[in-house]
Design an enzyme around this catalytic site. Structure first.
Site, PDB file in Angstrom:
ATOM      1  N   GLN A   1     -85.019 -82.411 -94.022  1.00  0.00           N
ATOM      2  CA  GLN A   1     -84.373 -81.219 -94.937  1.00  0.00           C
ATOM      3  C   GLN A   1     -85.230 -80.072 -93.914  1.00  0.00           C
ATOM      4  O   GLN A   1     -85.646 -79.737 -93.268  1.00  0.00           O
ATOM      5  CB  GLN A   1     -85.531 -81.676 -96.015  1.00  0.00           C
ATOM      6  CG  GLN A   1     -84.840 -80.611 -97.207  1.00  0.00           C
ATOM      7  CD  GLN A   1     -86.156 -80.340 -98.690  1.00  0.00           C
ATOM      8  OE1 GLN A   1     -87.519 -81.161 -98.103  1.00  0.00           O
ATOM      9  NE2 GLN A   1     -85.945 -81.331 -99.115  1.00  0.00           N
TER      10      GLN A   1
ATOM     11  N   CYS B   1     -86.823 -76.661-104.276  1.00  0.00           N
ATOM     12  CA  CYS B   1     -88.615 -75.238-103.770  1.00  0.00           C
ATOM     13  C   CYS B   1     -88.502 -74.217-104.743  1.00  0.00           C
ATOM     14  O   CYS B   1     -87.999 -73.579-104.688  1.00  0.00           O
ATOM     15  CB  CYS B   1     -88.956 -75.468-102.493  1.00  0.00           C
ATOM     16  SG  CYS B   1     -90.230 -74.484-102.270  1.00  0.00           S
TER      17      CYS B   1
END
Length: 94
Positions: A39, A68
């Site tokens: 990621q 995020c």
């Protein structure tokens, strides 16, 4: 990751991605190869592609983080900030 060198660590039987300061930024191994998804946080298609090419032979898949909510991520147009920029999502994901 762009500054990292891919180093085969014979002692540990791993593949290490090592920064110029000798810090291991990412480590994986053959046994994990078909299971690990790498990621990355990015808002730049060219940089994302370069990192993807760096790790592609050592991971099962590559994921661009688009969730995020932290300021350090959204401030740079990454993470959850991508969700409000469909054109950038398209360029980074291709």
């Amino acid at each position: 990751m762009l500054q990292c060198k891919r180093v085969v660590n014979e002692i540990l039987g791993t593949v290490d991605f090592v920064a110029p300061n000798e810090r291991v930024v990412f480590r994986t191994c053959e046994r994990e190869k078909d299971h690990v998804v790498f990621q990355m946080g990015t808002a730049d298609a060219e940089r994302a592609l370069a990192v993807a090419k760096l790790v592609e032979d050592d991971v099962a898949g590559i994921d661009v983080n688009m969730g995020c909510p932290k300021e350090y991520s959204t401030k740079g147009g990454m993470g959850a900030a991508l969700l409000s920029d469909p054109d950038r999502i398209e360029s980074v994901s291709m």
